[in-house]
Scaffold this active site. Structure first.
Site, mmCIF file in Angstrom:
data_model
loop_
_atom_site.group_PDB
_atom_site.id
_atom_site.type_symbol
_atom_site.label_atom_id
_atom_site.label_comp_id
_atom_site.label_asym_id
_atom_site.label_seq_id
_atom_site.Cartn_x
_atom_site.Cartn_y
_atom_site.Cartn_z
ATOM 1 N N GLU D 68 0.809 -1.221 0.000
ATOM 2 C CA GLU D 68 0.000 0.000 0.000
ATOM 3 C C GLU D 68 0.842 1.271 0.000
ATOM 4 O OE1 GLU D 68 -0.773 -2.703 1.629
ATOM 5 O OE2 GLU D 68 -2.803 -3.169 0.961
ATOM 6 N N HIS D 137 -12.127 -4.513 8.679
ATOM 7 C CA HIS D 137 -12.637 -4.257 7.327
ATOM 8 C C HIS D 137 -13.855 -3.344 7.298
ATOM 9 C CE1 HIS D 137 -10.176 -7.677 6.087
ATOM 10 N NE2 HIS D 137 -10.498 -7.455 4.851
HETATM 11 C C1 LIG Z 1 -3.106 -4.710 4.014
HETATM 12 C C2 LIG Z 1 -4.129 -5.457 3.239
HETATM 13 N N1 LIG Z 1 -4.236 -5.268 1.904
HETATM 14 C C3 LIG Z 1 -5.149 -5.933 1.180
HETATM 15 C C4 LIG Z 1 -5.995 -6.825 1.786
HETATM 16 C C5 LIG Z 1 -7.038 -7.597 0.946
HETATM 17 N N2 LIG Z 1 -6.590 -9.012 0.822
HETATM 18 C C6 LIG Z 1 -7.013 -9.931 1.693
HETATM 19 S S1 LIG Z 1 -6.251 -11.420 1.423
HETATM 20 C C7 LIG Z 1 -5.355 -10.818 0.145
HETATM 21 C C8 LIG Z 1 -4.394 -11.709 -0.590
HETATM 22 C C9 LIG Z 1 -3.331 -12.254 0.309
HETATM 23 O O1 LIG Z 1 -2.611 -13.235 -0.371
HETATM 24 P P1 LIG Z 1 -1.598 -14.174 0.398
HETATM 25 O O2 LIG Z 1 -0.800 -13.372 1.359
HETATM 26 O O3 LIG Z 1 -0.838 -14.948 -0.618
HETATM 27 O O4 LIG Z 1 -2.501 -15.151 1.269
HETATM 28 P P2 LIG Z 1 -3.583 -16.189 0.709
HETATM 29 O O5 LIG Z 1 -4.918 -15.477 0.709
HETATM 30 O O6 LIG Z 1 -3.143 -16.632 -0.638
HETATM 31 O O7 LIG Z 1 -3.583 -17.314 1.708
HETATM 32 C C10 LIG Z 1 -5.650 -9.467 -0.084
HETATM 33 C C11 LIG Z 1 -5.064 -8.645 -1.157
HETATM 34 C C12 LIG Z 1 -5.891 -6.982 3.184
HETATM 35 N N3 LIG Z 1 -6.721 -7.807 3.851
HETATM 36 N N4 LIG Z 1 -4.938 -6.316 3.867
#
Ligand SMILES: Cc1ncc(C[n+]2csc(CCOP(=O)(O)OP(=O)(O)O)c2C)c(N)n1
Ligand SMILES: Cc1ncc(C[n+]2csc(CCOP(=O)(O)OP(=O)(O)O)c2C)c(N)n1
Ligand SMILES: [Mg+2]
Ligand SMILES: [Mg+2]
Lengths: 331, 335, 331, 335
Positions: D68, D137
């Site tokens: 971000e 959220h």
């Molecule tokens: C700081 C932040 N940015 C964006 C999000 C939205 N978001 C939730 S899960 C996710 C993807 C995360 O991917 P990863 O770390 O690979 O974990 P996975 O869901 O694949 O287990 C995003 C972009 C968030 N929750 N927090």
């Protein structure tokens, strides 16, 4: 699959192998039930399923000691169950009931349990890492022998907090095990669009942190690697990084058109699924047969339907309690 | 500050008082440790922890890398892990880099966990302007944190408070933020010989008065007291209320002085729009509407990033003249 | 020193070498004057001197093209002068005058100049990095051929923004040159207490970014490395990282007891100072002699005292102008 | 939403309207591009940019890593470099990770540079609660940014505004933040066939009334309109003012409705203490003190991290009944 499955080798006790399988199966069936409960509206909000990744949590949690802490993400149902939070409490939480492990205030993304040091259920990607580092710092200063297990996805490694946390843990030689669940996607963003260096262990090593790449679809390989990590961290050698390669079989959360990957890609991985392959190996080793499997399924089904009934029967937190737990209550 | 020191009191600088509070905390409880950028070898960017590294050792006086989010978050984890961390963030301006940990983690854990996971973390930050440090070092953003449920926000203005609030904050089971105004560090004040922990639940009248209430906190307290002196010279008797704690606010004390004087000037160094003065004004409006004869006044920072040049910075920040003028306006109906 | 100084080799033109020396000397004398102006209260706020590090800025700026941008820190007087902002405007800025390059609103830490794309003057450590990355992104999208030069200290590399910015620049192959001025201290924090991996080029390479370690006390070595970096970035090969090893001879800022390093350590580095050593080499090469040196000193002294008079004579921005430049004014 | 679509109008969802605004911007000006997490291949976390990757290509629809601070800061740099970036931060909750870039950099450059370096950056974020997404959220933190000089803060509540404010924001030379309430995306509304850029300097009366002013914005607008309907049923004639822009606030419009009804209820979904409602209340108090017959009321979120359970979330957020009750109180002197 089955025909090519190689039997277990070495000194893995049948009971233990079967237990690992049971644990994975239990998580799988629980998640399937959650999906069902979500579609019938019993579970609300965001729901992130662990289906396909069960071997990771199962293998890792085998090395987590009672005094250790686990700091997980919003995709943490499996870890919570494997850590020993009762299925009743987890299901009740997602039903938003008082009997839930977060008293209905957290929901799917915020499972907590003080008695097992299960510190969330964190839904800000990357934000759990500094917390795990701090818990490890306390452990080191108190000489408690505890290890902080920090679970996150590969997408979280792009966040600044990953960088700052790895450096701090390495600088101060803290007992943290960084468990990267690399399922190759962050929502719709594939690893190679998220990281300029996709060799994640290299990223970890750039902080002088010992790192291993592990087949996270193989529960035994994962268990063995986690054991090495735990020994390393517990013996004062500092942090350890595990890249656990796995795959998410379902949507990122319940709203996801999955335009970023092909059905075939998902199919191929499902064929290499952790339950399917391990079941085959157990069969090839004569440890598992249809009868045993049915028995396991029956036990788990029973536990799950009991959990659903428990959650159903739970008490909605009265609105009069809304203001509680913003600040601690005088004991 | 008069050179006459009353019996049972001693004169001490705000910096020294803050240092004593820290030293006492570190001495009394071995779960307490101090962590932040340059708190050790450098001695603290405002020299508050000078000498502590030698006194308490590197395990308890921890220099951190430039990693605000990680070391503040590490404070959260260490607090949960049974320690009593005091995290120093050099200035509130830099704390924005850690605002996710403070607002989304420290402030939410207790609630999200249904009361299980409390976070006994203390975070100290310098705040405020007046040293010509310009727009990335001079802002007063404590009101952003005062908006957040789950946090407590303390703003010690006196030597007794800066020394004693730390102990009270450390005894608190939940996250507490302490803001020290940069202009106060060199300021001297009188400290009771028996100084110790102080209550953080109540605002304090720092000067009794009958005609107008000057409601303020932190660095602005001294400007208000000076304004009150000037007003006295003009025959206007001002009461000065030091809020001391911005979250939770002490409504009772605020309403008490309002009911007494029926005229109000609120002073803070943050920007006017959406600042803490607006909240105080709103609460008084809601709870003492019929007690007010004239509209309240706010004296806040001009809505500009604080500029470097002396005359511009002075013009941007609330000054004694501005407070005097506002008080005259509410009392005499003219500025 | 002098006796052991090796003459210049290869095809370095005498005029160019002398020009580099003049530039370094100009920055040194300017900074000395700033210190003086600070102690007599003409300059206020924080003042971070570049004394000891002149070879870095001088060598790097030789490769900065007109369309390029420079994003620097609060220790940026040298870069500002070398980029071509007039000494008058820089001194007037620190005097808080309308004629200053930031109209008196920025001061020492916030020198800006639109015409040379000098984008600060940034006093939040690490915060300039994403800005430089964004400028490079614009350059790439517009195909302008511009490069973004991002100057920061080694301490900034611990910030999450370093991690995020390096990854983004590498992922998108953006024309950014990351210039790390490694003076081995971040205020009072030595490099090895700030980074678990002190081999900074290794950190850069972990993002798949080409990286070089350079003797930042040697203006010629620095110039050569910067030229390689510029060619790399300009030719579309993506970002480049330079670790420029140098040393800060003075306090971090004007309030600093310097308890974190010994006087001897500082002395040793001063003996290897960039001006002293380069002057010796120029002499050994017959390019510089006492007479030439005096002439240079005299020119610079004249320019500096003119700048001080200019700043003195400048107009304090009227208080009535306070509210300007919060939002853009209609053209 | 009635199925009768008046001539010259068409029915469209807020999501679709936001998409049209983006598409128009991307089509009209090739300096414009969209950057953020999952805006491309995923189609946007709230599906606003679904299909854009195919339509405009990866150069202009940029999926970013989870970073971000870097991609918001990159927006600042790209804006200075001559582009017109639209940066999407998934939700305002995550924007705290970029708050340093927004508050210390984007908002300060123009001033710190003495007017030289303006930052024509647009940042879009989802905000608000109501989907049981719990405490990381669901918060409405737009007021934190509305406090910051140098920023403009827009909160479109209607399909026309979410479509048209983007164009106006892109034409602005300075940083503009646009907040889209998560509950609005599926909401349908009527859009003029000739819809285009809309003015962002003025609040709008969304319902004329004479007895009480309901002042609000964003997701709460619809609750206020529903409350107004209910109040009408009880013979209370409520006016509803949609602020539309939180910084700068349209004092004139606010004071006009206050002078008309002399009774005020302010509604927003942020926490009560230090929220935007406090600022509005303070401004009305300062500028219309003698026009008010009774104290104003605020209807805001309860001061708790938003909980997951439906009944708790509902109780934490302002509901139509709460607005009705507050209006009854200011009109009838009872709740
Ligand atoms: C700081 C932040 N940015 C964006 C999000 C939205 N978001 C939730 S899960 C996710 C993807 C995360 O991917 P990863 O770390 O690979 O974990 P996975 O869901 O694949 O287990 C995003 C972009 C968030 N929750 N927090
Ligand atoms: C985010 C942030 N944290 C802390 C500070 C206070 N600070 C200013 S300079 C500095 C040290 C930076 O060291 P380095 O990056 O090595 O640059 P140098 O000063 O050595 O040139 C610190 C801690 C700041 N300005 N910004
Ligand atoms: Mg992933
Ligand atoms: Mg340095």
């Amino acid at each position: 699959m089955t025909e090519t499955a190689e039997p277990l080798t070495g000194n893995i006790a049948a009971v233990h192998a079967l237990d690992l399988f049971r644990k994975m199966l239990r998580v799988r069936r629980f998640e399937e039930k959650c999906a069902e409960m979500y579609s019938n509206g019993k579970i609300r909000g965001f729901l992130h399923l662990y289906i396909g990744e069960e071997a990771v949590g199962t293998g890792v949690m085998e090395s987590v000691a009672p005094e250790d802490a686990v700091v997980a993400t919003y995709r943490e149902h499996g870890h919570a169950l494997l850590r020993g939070i009762s299925m009743n409490a987890v299901m009740a939480e997602m039903f938003g009931k008082q009997e839930g492990c977060s008293r209905g205030r957290g929901g799917s993304m915020h499972l907590f349990d003080k008695t097992t040091n299960f510190i969330g259920g964190n839904a800000i990607v990357g934000a759990g890492m500094p917390v795990a580092v701090g818990y490890a710092l306390a452990a080191k200063m108190k000489n408690s022998g505890a290890v902080a297990w920090c679970v996150f996805g590969e997408g979280a490694m792009a966040e600044g907090e990953f960088h700052e946390s790895m450096n701090l843990a390495a600088l101060w030689q803290l007992p943290v095990v960084f468990c990267c669940e690399n399922n190759f996607y962050a929502m719709g963003t594939a690893l190679d669009r998220s990281e300029s260096e996709t060799e994640l262990v290299e990223k970890a090593r750039s902080y002088k942190v010992s790192a291993e790449k592990v087949d996270g679809m193989d529960v035994l390989a994962t268990e063995a690697a986690a054991r090495r990590a735990a020994e390393h961290a517990r013996s004062g050698k500092g942090p350890y990084f595990l890249e656990l390669q796995t795959y998410r079989f379902k949507a990122h959360s319940m709203f996801d058109a999955e335009r970023y990957r092909s059905k075939d890609e998902v199919k191929d991985h499902e064929l290499q699924g952790p339950l399917r392959t391990f079941a085959a190996r157990l069969k090839a080793s004569g440890i598992l047969d249809d009868q045993k499997r049915e028995a396991l399924e029956a036990d788990i089904a029973a536990e799950i339907s009991a959990a659903v009934s428990f959650a159903e029967a739970g008490t909605p937190e009265p609105v009069s309690e809304l203001g509680r737990f913003v600040y601690s209550e005088a004991q | 500050m008069s050179s006459q020191v009353p019996a049972g009191m001693r004169e001490i600088s705000y910096r020294e008082a803050a240092r004593e509070g820290l030293r006492e905390a570190l001495t009394k409880d071995d779960r307490v440790f101090l962590m932040g950028e340059d708190v050790g070898r450098y001695g603290g960017s405002y020299a508050v922890s000078l000498g502590f590294l030698e006194e308490f050792g590197p395990d308890r006086i921890r220099d951190t890398p430039l990693s605000e989010s990680a070391f503040v978050g590490a404070g959260v984890g260490a607090a949960i892990g049974g320690m009593r961390p005091i995290v120093e963030v050099m200035t509130v301006n830099f704390s924005l880099l850690a605002s996710d940990q403070i607002i989304n983690t420290a402030a939410t854990y207790l609630h999200m966990s249904g009361g299980q996971i409390n976070v006994p973390l203390v975070i100290r930050m310098a705040t405020g302007g007046g040293l010509q440090l310009a727009a990335q070092h001079s802002h007063s953003l404590e009101n952003l944190y005062a908006h957040i449920p789950g946090l407590k926000v303390l703003t010690p203005a006196t030597v007794e408070d800066v020394r004693g609030m730390l102990a009270t904050a450390l005894a608190d089971p939940d996250p507490v933020l302490i803001f020290e105004h940069i202009l106060l560090y060199n300021r001297k004040g009188l400290l009771p010989e028996q100084a110790g922990a102080v209550d953080i639940d109540h605002a304090r009248i720092r000067r009794e008065g009958t005609q107008v209430s000057l409601i303020t906190y932190g660095g602005s307290l001294w400007k208000c007291l000076e304004a009150a002196e000037r007003l006295a010279g003009e025959g206007i008797d001002a009461e000065v209320l030091d809020l001391r704690t911005l979250r939770p606010l002490d409504d009772e004390a605020i309403l008490a002085t309002v009911r007494k004087t029926r005229r109000v000037v609120i002073v803070d160094e943050g920007w006017r729009s959406g600042g803490i003065s607006a909240e105080i004004m709103a609460r008084i409006h809601e709870q003492a509407f019929y007690e007010l004869d004239v509209p309240m006044e706010r004296v806040c920072a001009a809505e500009v990033p604080i500029p470097y040049a002396k005359q511009l910075e002075d013009a941007a920040l609330p000054q004694v003249e501005d407070i005097v003028a506002a008080a005259q306006k509410v009392v005499n109906g003219n500025g």
